[in-house]
Design a protein around this motif. Structure first.
Motif, PDB file in Angstrom:
ATOM      1  N   LEU A  78      -0.213  -2.489  12.777  1.00  0.00           N
ATOM      2  CA  LEU A  78      -0.755  -3.171  13.953  1.00  0.00           C
ATOM      3  C   LEU A  78      -1.405  -4.493  13.579  1.00  0.00           C
ATOM      4  CD1 LEU A  78      -2.309  -0.224  15.983  1.00  0.00           C
ATOM      5  CD2 LEU A  78      -0.428  -1.696  16.697  1.00  0.00           C
ATOM      6  N   LEU A  79      -2.145  -4.510  12.482  1.00  0.00           N
ATOM      7  CA  LEU A  79      -2.799  -5.732  12.050  1.00  0.00           C
ATOM      8  C   LEU A  79      -1.779  -6.803  11.682  1.00  0.00           C
ATOM      9  CD1 LEU A  79      -5.472  -7.173  11.335  1.00  0.00           C
ATOM     10  CD2 LEU A  79      -5.154  -6.318   9.017  1.00  0.00           C
ATOM     11  N   PHE A 109      -3.121  -6.131  19.492  1.00  0.00           N
ATOM     12  CA  PHE A 109      -2.754  -5.339  18.314  1.00  0.00           C
ATOM     13  C   PHE A 109      -3.850  -5.410  17.245  1.00  0.00           C
ATOM     14  CE2 PHE A 109       2.196  -5.209  18.603  1.00  0.00           C
ATOM     15  CZ  PHE A 109       2.092  -4.409  19.733  1.00  0.00           C
ATOM     16  N   VAL A 110      -4.383  -6.599  17.003  1.00  0.00           N
ATOM     17  CA  VAL A 110      -5.442  -6.749  16.000  1.00  0.00           C
ATOM     18  C   VAL A 110      -6.687  -5.984  16.442  1.00  0.00           C
ATOM     19  CG1 VAL A 110      -7.017  -8.402  14.916  1.00  0.00           C
ATOM     20  CG2 VAL A 110      -4.583  -8.923  15.069  1.00  0.00           C
ATOM     21  N   GLY A 111      -7.037  -6.071  17.719  1.00  0.00           N
ATOM     22  CA  GLY A 111      -8.187  -5.326  18.226  1.00  0.00           C
ATOM     23  C   GLY A 111      -7.993  -3.825  18.130  1.00  0.00           C
ATOM     24  N   LEU A 112      -6.790  -3.366  18.447  1.00  0.00           N
ATOM     25  CA  LEU A 112      -6.496  -1.936  18.342  1.00  0.00           C
ATOM     26  C   LEU A 112      -6.549  -1.475  16.893  1.00  0.00           C
ATOM     27  CD1 LEU A 112      -5.689   0.599  19.894  1.00  0.00           C
ATOM     28  CD2 LEU A 112      -3.298  -0.096  19.620  1.00  0.00           C
ATOM     29  N   ALA A 113      -6.040  -2.305  15.978  1.00  0.00           N
ATOM     30  CA  ALA A 113      -6.115  -1.969  14.550  1.00  0.00           C
ATOM     31  C   ALA A 113      -7.564  -1.877  14.097  1.00  0.00           C
ATOM     32  CB  ALA A 113      -5.361  -3.007  13.725  1.00  0.00           C
ATOM     33  N   ALA A 114      -8.399  -2.785  14.572  1.00  0.00           N
ATOM     34  CA  ALA A 114      -9.821  -2.750  14.212  1.00  0.00           C
ATOM     35  C   ALA A 114     -10.486  -1.487  14.749  1.00  0.00           C
ATOM     36  CB  ALA A 114     -10.524  -3.994  14.738  1.00  0.00           C
ATOM     37  N   MET A 115     -10.178  -1.125  15.982  1.00  0.00           N
ATOM     38  CA  MET A 115     -10.768   0.080  16.575  1.00  0.00           C
ATOM     39  C   MET A 115     -10.337   1.333  15.807  1.00  0.00           C
ATOM     40  SD  MET A 115     -12.518  -0.569  19.539  1.00  0.00           S
ATOM     41  CE  MET A 115     -12.297   0.902  20.468  1.00  0.00           C
ATOM     42  N   PHE A 153       0.818  -1.209   0.000  1.00  0.00           N
ATOM     43  CA  PHE A 153       0.000   0.000   0.000  1.00  0.00           C
ATOM     44  C   PHE A 153       0.854   1.262   0.000  1.00  0.00           C
ATOM     45  CE2 PHE A 153      -2.396  -3.286   2.300  1.00  0.00           C
ATOM     46  CZ  PHE A 153      -3.497  -3.374   1.481  1.00  0.00           C
ATOM     47  N   PRO A 154       1.705   1.502  -1.012  1.00  0.00           N
ATOM     48  CA  PRO A 154       2.584   2.665  -0.956  1.00  0.00           C
ATOM     49  C   PRO A 154       1.849   3.987  -1.109  1.00  0.00           C
ATOM     50  CG  PRO A 154       2.806   1.588  -3.068  1.00  0.00           C
ATOM     51  CD  PRO A 154       1.907   0.730  -2.225  1.00  0.00           C
ATOM     52  N   THR A 155       0.803   4.063  -1.939  1.00  0.00           N
ATOM     53  CA  THR A 155       0.117   5.334  -2.124  1.00  0.00           C
ATOM     54  C   THR A 155      -0.697   5.713  -0.901  1.00  0.00           C
ATOM     55  OG1 THR A 155      -1.719   4.202  -3.201  1.00  0.00           O
ATOM     56  CG2 THR A 155      -0.005   5.101  -4.617  1.00  0.00           C
ATOM     57  N   GLN A 156      -1.347   4.732  -0.293  1.00  0.00           N
ATOM     58  CA  GLN A 156      -2.099   5.026   0.919  1.00  0.00           C
ATOM     59  C   GLN A 156      -1.161   5.353   2.079  1.00  0.00           C
ATOM     60  OE1 GLN A 156      -2.711   2.276  -0.910  1.00  0.00           O
ATOM     61  NE2 GLN A 156      -4.839   2.380  -1.532  1.00  0.00           N
ATOM     62  N   ALA A 157       0.007   4.729   2.086  1.00  0.00           N
ATOM     63  CA  ALA A 157       0.944   4.952   3.185  1.00  0.00           C
ATOM     64  C   ALA A 157       1.408   6.393   3.216  1.00  0.00           C
ATOM     65  CB  ALA A 157       2.140   4.009   3.057  1.00  0.00           C
ATOM     66  N   SER A 158       1.661   6.969   2.067  1.00  0.00           N
ATOM     67  CA  SER A 158       2.126   8.348   2.060  1.00  0.00           C
ATOM     68  C   SER A 158       0.991   9.326   2.299  1.00  0.00           C
ATOM     69  CB  SER A 158       2.815   8.659   0.729  1.00  0.00           C
ATOM     70  OG  SER A 158       1.887   8.518  -0.326  1.00  0.00           O
ATOM     71  N   ALA A 159      -0.224   8.933   1.966  1.00  0.00           N
ATOM     72  CA  ALA A 159      -1.342   9.849   2.092  1.00  0.00           C
ATOM     73  C   ALA A 159      -1.945   9.864   3.491  1.00  0.00           C
ATOM     74  CB  ALA A 159      -2.427   9.483   1.085  1.00  0.00           C
ATOM     75  N   ASP A 160      -1.940   8.746   4.197  1.00  0.00           N
ATOM     76  CA  ASP A 160      -2.668   8.657   5.454  1.00  0.00           C
ATOM     77  C   ASP A 160      -1.850   7.876   6.478  1.00  0.00           C
ATOM     78  OD1 ASP A 160      -4.577   8.693   7.388  1.00  0.00           O
ATOM     79  OD2 ASP A 160      -6.033   7.472   6.315  1.00  0.00           O
ATOM     80  N   ARG A 161      -1.348   8.546   7.479  1.00  0.00           N
ATOM     81  CA  ARG A 161      -0.500   7.904   8.492  1.00  0.00           C
ATOM     82  C   ARG A 161      -1.277   6.916   9.361  1.00  0.00           C
ATOM     83  NH1 ARG A 161       4.557   8.216   6.877  1.00  0.00           N
ATOM     84  NH2 ARG A 161       5.121  10.316   6.365  1.00  0.00           N
ATOM     85  N   THR A 162      -2.534   7.185   9.644  1.00  0.00           N
ATOM     86  CA  THR A 162      -3.295   6.247  10.466  1.00  0.00           C
ATOM     87  C   THR A 162      -3.537   4.944   9.719  1.00  0.00           C
ATOM     88  OG1 THR A 162      -5.404   7.189   9.754  1.00  0.00           O
ATOM     89  CG2 THR A 162      -4.448   8.064  11.774  1.00  0.00           C
ATOM     90  N   HIS A 163      -3.596   5.018   8.394  1.00  0.00           N
ATOM     91  CA  HIS A 163      -3.758   3.809   7.593  1.00  0.00           C
ATOM     92  C   HIS A 163      -2.522   2.926   7.741  1.00  0.00           C
ATOM     93  CE1 HIS A 163      -5.615   1.403   4.518  1.00  0.00           C
ATOM     94  NE2 HIS A 163      -4.513   1.444   3.773  1.00  0.00           N
ATOM     95  N   VAL A 164      -1.346   3.534   7.742  1.00  0.00           N
ATOM     96  CA  VAL A 164      -0.102   2.779   7.916  1.00  0.00           C
ATOM     97  C   VAL A 164      -0.056   2.161   9.306  1.00  0.00           C
ATOM     98  CG1 VAL A 164       2.410   2.970   8.046  1.00  0.00           C
ATOM     99  CG2 VAL A 164       1.178   4.176   6.261  1.00  0.00           C
ATOM    100  N   LEU A 165      -0.456   2.925  10.307  1.00  0.00           N
ATOM    101  CA  LEU A 165      -0.470   2.412  11.671  1.00  0.00           C
ATOM    102  C   LEU A 165      -1.432   1.236  11.800  1.00  0.00           C
ATOM    103  CD1 LEU A 165       0.337   2.651  14.668  1.00  0.00           C
ATOM    104  CD2 LEU A 165      -1.579   4.229  14.933  1.00  0.00           C
ATOM    105  N   THR A 166      -2.592   1.339  11.187  1.00  0.00           N
ATOM    106  CA  THR A 166      -3.572   0.262  11.239  1.00  0.00           C
ATOM    107  C   THR A 166      -3.032  -1.001  10.589  1.00  0.00           C
ATOM    108  OG1 THR A 166      -5.348   1.894  11.150  1.00  0.00           O
ATOM    109  CG2 THR A 166      -5.934  -0.373  10.651  1.00  0.00           C
ATOM    110  N   ILE A 167      -2.424  -0.855   9.424  1.00  0.00           N
ATOM    111  CA  ILE A 167      -1.861  -2.009   8.727  1.00  0.00           C
ATOM    112  C   ILE A 167      -0.716  -2.612   9.534  1.00  0.00           C
ATOM    113  CG2 ILE A 167      -0.579  -2.737   6.677  1.00  0.00           C
ATOM    114  CD1 ILE A 167      -2.249  -0.704   5.104  1.00  0.00           C
TER     115      ILE A 167
END
Length: 146
Positions: free
Chosen positions: A40-41, A98-104, A24-38
């Motif tokens: 953590l998952l 970690f999976v639960g936190l990523a889901a939240m 997910f390189p394009t989403q990673a640069s655009a949205d930091r919470t998306h990177v954190l979620t991935i």
């Protein structure tokens, strides 16, 4: 957990994190919470997967403990089993956390996106999600301007 198993778990986690940023390189640069979620998952799944291998090793130690007649070896195998089993349980619980936190994070991120993109600010009807941490209640607030 011996050094070979530690290296294997660390390698699996690092590979999973690297893979998640490559996919997910394009989403990673655009949205930091998306990177954190991935991250953590993937880390949570890696820890949960690794805990299965550590528990298998603990079971081997327990089997050796049952088949040993020498007192010094019994103590060694019992201690080895206890440490591996405790490590497996710890890895599993942290992985689930970690999976639960990523889901939240993902759920609240989606609710935030819905509330920002569903209606323009000047619209007369607005849907706003909310979560109260004290009462553990989720609400959807429907507002209409008159």
């Amino acid at each position: 957990m011996n050094s070979h198993q530690k290296k294997t778990v660390i390698l699996v986690v690092c590979c999973a994190l690297t893979l998640s940023t490559v996919i997910f390189p394009t989403q990673a640069s655009a949205d930091r919470t998306h990177v954190l979620t991935i991250a953590l998952l993937v880390s949570g799944m890696g820890l949960k997967f690794g805990s299965v291998f550590v528990e298998s090793s603990a079971q081997d130690s327990y089997d050796q403990y049952l088949n040993t007649a020498i007192q010094a070896d019994i103590t060694k195998h019992r201690d080895d089993y206890t440490s591996k089993h405790d490590g497996s349980v710890l890895m599993s619980r942290i992985g689930i956390g970690f999976v639960g936190l990523a889901a939240m994070i993902s759920i609240f991120g989606q609710l935030d996106r819905i509330s920002k993109s569903s209606q323009p600010q000047s619209a007369s009807l607005r849907l706003m999600p909310n979560y109260d941490l004290l009462t553990h209640e989720s609400t959807l607030l429907l507002q209409r301007r008159f």
